[in-house]
Design a protein around this motif. Structure first.
Motif, PDB file in Angstrom:
ATOM      1  N   LEU A 105       0.822  -1.206   0.000  1.00  0.00           N
ATOM      2  CA  LEU A 105       0.000   0.000   0.000  1.00  0.00           C
ATOM      3  C   LEU A 105       0.858   1.259   0.000  1.00  0.00           C
ATOM      4  N   THR A 106       1.991   1.210   0.631  1.00  0.00           N
ATOM      5  CA  THR A 106       2.863   2.381   0.738  1.00  0.00           C
ATOM      6  C   THR A 106       3.999   2.369  -0.278  1.00  0.00           C
ATOM      7  N   SER A 107       3.967   1.415  -1.176  1.00  0.00           N
ATOM      8  CA  SER A 107       5.019   1.305  -2.173  1.00  0.00           C
ATOM      9  C   SER A 107       4.884   2.363  -3.253  1.00  0.00           C
ATOM     10  N   ASP A 108       6.019   2.783  -3.822  1.00  0.00           N
ATOM     11  CA  ASP A 108       6.000   3.712  -4.952  1.00  0.00           C
ATOM     12  C   ASP A 108       5.350   3.074  -6.176  1.00  0.00           C
ATOM     13  N   TYR A 109       5.266   1.758  -6.178  1.00  0.00           N
ATOM     14  CA  TYR A 109       4.734   1.037  -7.336  1.00  0.00           C
ATOM     15  C   TYR A 109       3.422   0.342  -6.980  1.00  0.00           C
ATOM     16  N   TYR A 110       2.668   0.979  -6.114  1.00  0.00           N
ATOM     17  CA  TYR A 110       1.427   0.383  -5.629  1.00  0.00           C
ATOM     18  C   TYR A 110       0.468   0.076  -6.768  1.00  0.00           C
ATOM     19  N   ARG A 111       0.003  -1.163  -6.799  1.00  0.00           N
ATOM     20  CA  ARG A 111      -1.010  -1.601  -7.750  1.00  0.00           C
ATOM     21  C   ARG A 111      -2.219  -2.049  -6.948  1.00  0.00           C
ATOM     22  N   PRO A 112      -3.307  -1.298  -6.986  1.00  0.00           N
ATOM     23  CA  PRO A 112      -4.442  -1.603  -6.113  1.00  0.00           C
ATOM     24  C   PRO A 112      -5.126  -2.915  -6.455  1.00  0.00           C
ATOM     25  N   ARG A 113      -5.522  -3.637  -5.412  1.00  0.00           N
ATOM     26  CA  ARG A 113      -6.316  -4.847  -5.598  1.00  0.00           C
ATOM     27  C   ARG A 113      -7.799  -4.488  -5.703  1.00  0.00           C
ATOM     28  N   VAL A 114      -8.148  -3.311  -5.193  1.00  0.00           N
ATOM     29  CA  VAL A 114      -9.531  -2.852  -5.164  1.00  0.00           C
ATOM     30  C   VAL A 114      -9.667  -1.672  -6.119  1.00  0.00           C
ATOM     31  N   SER A 115     -10.750  -1.645  -6.872  1.00  0.00           N
ATOM     32  CA  SER A 115     -10.958  -0.545  -7.814  1.00  0.00           C
ATOM     33  C   SER A 115     -11.077   0.783  -7.081  1.00  0.00           C
ATOM     34  N   TRP A 116     -10.549   1.805  -7.681  1.00  0.00           N
ATOM     35  CA  TRP A 116     -10.649   3.145  -7.107  1.00  0.00           C
ATOM     36  C   TRP A 116     -12.106   3.597  -7.066  1.00  0.00           C
ATOM     37  N   GLY A 117     -12.411   4.411  -6.045  1.00  0.00           N
ATOM     38  CA  GLY A 117     -13.716   5.045  -5.991  1.00  0.00           C
ATOM     39  C   GLY A 117     -13.736   6.280  -6.877  1.00  0.00           C
ATOM     40  N   GLN A 118     -14.756   7.095  -6.678  1.00  0.00           N
ATOM     41  CA  GLN A 118     -14.901   8.278  -7.531  1.00  0.00           C
ATOM     42  C   GLN A 118     -13.999   9.428  -7.070  1.00  0.00           C
ATOM     43  N   GLY A 119     -13.474   9.314  -5.858  1.00  0.00           N
ATOM     44  CA  GLY A 119     -12.637  10.382  -5.329  1.00  0.00           C
ATOM     45  C   GLY A 119     -13.457  11.567  -4.841  1.00  0.00           C
TER      46      GLY A 119
END
Length: 126
Positions: A105-119
């Protein structure tokens, strides 16, 4: 399926405060570390802050450390980002995400397992 919903953004002046919320639906919230990210116009999404599953570990981007505070309420399945002393350069769309792996989660190369929300849009302007 985990779904994320951010809220609390708005238009504020420099020096003012906002508190963002991230509501998490689906699987047990307490299983996840949680992070906040932001994306300014024309820039890539960047890490802002993270909190571990038990709340005992937090991490912040140097640009927000000392001004922002991340927290979580497992009973409400909600995470928060308290933003104080806001600056013009904090203007961005803010997103949250969750991950069972704090390091990822804190990596510079973070690849989310969960889809982003609308923000939620935060605009700091005089």
């Amino acid at each position: 399926q985990v779904m994320l919903s951010e809220s609390g953004g708005g238009l504020v002046q420099p020096g003012e405060s906002l508190r963002l919320s991230c509501a998490v639906s689906g699987r047990q919230f307490q299983m996840f570390n949680m992070g906040w990210f932001r994306q300014a116009p024309g820039k890539e999404r960047e890490f802002v802050a993270a909190i571990s599953t038990d709340g005992g570990i937090t991490s912040y981007s140097p640009s927000v450390k000392g001004r922002f505070t991340i927290s979580r309420d497992d009973g409400r399945k909600t995470g928060y980002l308290q933003m104080n002393s806001l600056k013009i350069e904090d203007t961005a769309v803010y997103y949250c995400n969750v991950d069972p792996d704090y390091r990822a989660l804190t990596s510079d190369y973070y690849r989310p397992r969960v889809s982003w929300g609308q923000g939620t849009q935060v605009t700091v302007s005089s």
